[in-house]
Scaffold this active site. Sequence first.
Site, PDB file in Angstrom:
ATOM      1  N   GLU A 215     -13.739   3.108  -6.227  1.00 13.30           N
ATOM      2  CA  GLU A 215     -13.940   1.852  -5.512  1.00 13.30           C
ATOM      3  C   GLU A 215     -14.857   2.052  -4.312  1.00 13.30           C
ATOM      4  O   GLU A 215     -15.739   1.227  -4.034  1.00 13.30           O
ATOM      5  CB  GLU A 215     -12.580   1.298  -5.072  1.00 13.30           C
ATOM      6  CG  GLU A 215     -12.645  -0.105  -4.491  1.00 13.30           C
ATOM      7  CD  GLU A 215     -11.267  -0.652  -4.159  1.00 13.30           C
ATOM      8  OE1 GLU A 215     -11.196  -1.692  -3.491  1.00 13.30           O
ATOM      9  OE2 GLU A 215     -10.262  -0.028  -4.571  1.00 13.30           O
ATOM     10  N   GLY A 264      -6.520  -4.017   7.001  1.00 12.66           N
ATOM     11  CA  GLY A 264      -5.264  -4.096   7.724  1.00 12.66           C
ATOM     12  C   GLY A 264      -4.410  -2.863   7.547  1.00 12.66           C
ATOM     13  O   GLY A 264      -3.691  -2.451   8.463  1.00 12.66           O
ATOM     14  N   ALA A 265      -4.476  -2.235   6.347  1.00 12.88           N
ATOM     15  CA  ALA A 265      -3.610  -1.094   6.054  1.00 12.88           C
ATOM     16  C   ALA A 265      -4.349   0.223   5.930  1.00 12.88           C
ATOM     17  O   ALA A 265      -3.760   1.280   6.156  1.00 12.88           O
ATOM     18  CB  ALA A 265      -2.829  -1.357   4.763  1.00 12.88           C
ATOM     19  N   SER A 266      -5.605   0.211   5.557  1.00 12.11           N
ATOM     20  CA  SER A 266      -6.304   1.468   5.291  1.00 12.11           C
ATOM     21  C   SER A 266      -7.684   1.483   5.933  1.00 12.11           C
ATOM     22  O   SER A 266      -8.229   0.449   6.339  1.00 12.11           O
ATOM     23  CB  SER A 266      -6.430   1.698   3.779  1.00 12.11           C
ATOM     24  OG  SER A 266      -7.234   0.701   3.185  1.00 12.11           O
ATOM     25  N   LEU A 267      -8.235   2.686   5.992  1.00 13.09           N
ATOM     26  CA  LEU A 267      -9.563   2.934   6.544  1.00 13.09           C
ATOM     27  C   LEU A 267     -10.345   3.725   5.514  1.00 13.09           C
ATOM     28  O   LEU A 267      -9.811   4.664   4.912  1.00 13.09           O
ATOM     29  CB  LEU A 267      -9.433   3.731   7.845  1.00 13.09           C
ATOM     30  CG  LEU A 267     -10.695   4.350   8.440  1.00 13.09           C
ATOM     31  CD1 LEU A 267     -11.612   3.272   8.987  1.00 13.09           C
ATOM     32  CD2 LEU A 267     -10.318   5.348   9.538  1.00 13.09           C
ATOM     33  N   GLN A 268     -11.597   3.345   5.294  1.00 20.53           N
ATOM     34  CA  GLN A 268     -12.412   4.046   4.294  1.00 20.53           C
ATOM     35  C   GLN A 268     -13.789   4.343   4.856  1.00 20.53           C
ATOM     36  O   GLN A 268     -14.354   3.556   5.627  1.00 20.53           O
ATOM     37  CB  GLN A 268     -12.541   3.207   3.030  1.00 20.53           C
ATOM     38  CG  GLN A 268     -13.194   3.942   1.863  1.00 20.53           C
ATOM     39  CD  GLN A 268     -13.116   3.139   0.573  1.00 20.53           C
ATOM     40  OE1 GLN A 268     -13.786   2.129   0.422  1.00 20.53           O
ATOM     41  NE2 GLN A 268     -12.299   3.597  -0.368  1.00 20.53           N
TER      42      GLN A 268
END
Length: 606
Positions: A215, A264-268
């Site tokens: 992704e 809101g929940a993760s960083l990429q």
Amino acid sequence: ACRIGVSVPSWRSAGLCPFPGPRQRPAALGLAFALGLLLLLAAAAPRRWAAPSRTARRDERYLARVEDLTATDTEDLALSYGVVIDCGSSGSRVFVYFWPPHNGNPHDLLDIKQMRDRSSRPVVKKIKPGISTVAAAAPERATPYLRPLLLFAAAHVPALKHKETPLYILCTAGMRLLPERCQAAILEDLVRNVPLEFDFLFSKSHAEVISGKQEGVYAWIGINFVLGRFDHEDEEDAVVTVALGDQRESLVRKRTVGILDMGGASLQIAYEVPDSGAFSSPQQEAAAKSLLAEFNLGCDVQHTAHMYRVYVNTFLGFGGNFARQRYEDLVLNQTSVHNRLHGQRTGLSSETPFLDPCLPVGLEDTVARGGQTLYVRGRGDWVACTEQLQPLLAGTNSSQASLLGAYKAPIDFSNSEFYGFSEFFYCMEDVLRLGGHYSAPTFTSAAQEYCSQRWEVLTQRFRGGLYSAHADQHRLKYQCFKSAWMYQVLHQGFRFPLEYPSLRTAQLVYEREVQWTLGAILYKTRFLPLRDLRQESIRQGHGSWLRLSFVYNHYLFFACILVVALAIVLYLLRLRRIHRRQLHAAQLTLLWLDKVVVPPGQGNGP
């Protein structure tokens, strides 16, 4: 004896004439005119066949972007189409794309664009909830669940094109959480039943559950494609030297951009790694292999122009909202321990609240966890807030990767560029109104000024419309915290220098939202140009030598012009040499006649 003088012009008065005689002069003038015309064509030809100027390329790109926002001409039979369904955790969306025939250059990608309806709106449709919620217990519900999206796509793709239109059903986070047996049952239902109702080009390989790494790669491809970073013919932008794997070769091509995306929940994070480099340990090498993706976007695996090595990593628990929850847990635990050790009651009532440096001055709130309630009041100290957030970068449990300890491929900050999306943009734009180019000093100053304001002043500004239309009470409340968290993630977690000049935050790219599905279809259809290239080679094999010579190899054309010009010059020089010989013979004749003596009796007449 008398001499007879003949009235012939002297060669000294006539002078040397470089042109032929009167009868030959028109032909010579015609040849001179032809020579001038050919020289004019030769001077103009480089402008015609040379690479377009920067202004021309910029105008072409601008016009292409404008056309991207207009309605798609579905009556154009030359267009091809593709459909991608993004099956997410909270819902599913269908995207319809189209592209014209490939231009025949094996180094160019398909020109894929998102389809737009007659009202020039993007052809996209979303349904809720996610497929994992609907079909987890009953896989046979998968096809009926996606039927509205498939009908929507079928209505927009011309009926004559259905059988040649590829359909890709790609599932993300929600499906990853299901057991593999359940995932396989859902995909099997789709592969078996979708072709019974729709004529799209769909097979088993077109339905899959993609990893977070895939992704991220697709998102990176989509952003760089829209920005034109895969167009290597254009030398206007910055370039980078790329090492090609184990071949010990390198090439110079246009520099790509990295992406930072905080939800809101993760960083990429995803960015190209031009040089494979060396690893300090086998453990680091193993970690790198799991985070680096190497792929070829070109249609020919033998061509290395589109070979890319991309670092992708996703950090669960490091998104803006989840980080706030982790921070509140940390504060609750630390306050509880502090009260026990010192016999205090900080945060146990509204009279003795915990003074939170990450909330605006005077804002009162409560934190409830497991039967415990912590009363907090904002004190708006942005610098103290950043220090409080430092421990959160290391993660709190085994399920969360450490942002500090995780392997990160080296970044050349002197020759790189990044785009920040989602929370990076909202944090800069919604309240601070600094969206766009990121400057650490400017951002720090604005964030400190915001945090130091009293809550009543901020709410008054909000009611007065001084903030973005997207800002709400939740944004106002947590803006101080999120700005400090973004700063720590960027400069402490990813080690971006404070003076880094090439970070831009954005929500749209060229006035449109770019989804990872665009990168997915670019990757999935990368071999389609081979069909057009084969047809082109067949056409070229039948009497196309002249076209190849004079259109694609204009240097031969210039050589022909030069040969013709030299021939004309040599011909004129030969004419001049002949003229000189004739003039020289005439002069000798004159000298001879001047010395002839007329015989007696012929000079006096009868």
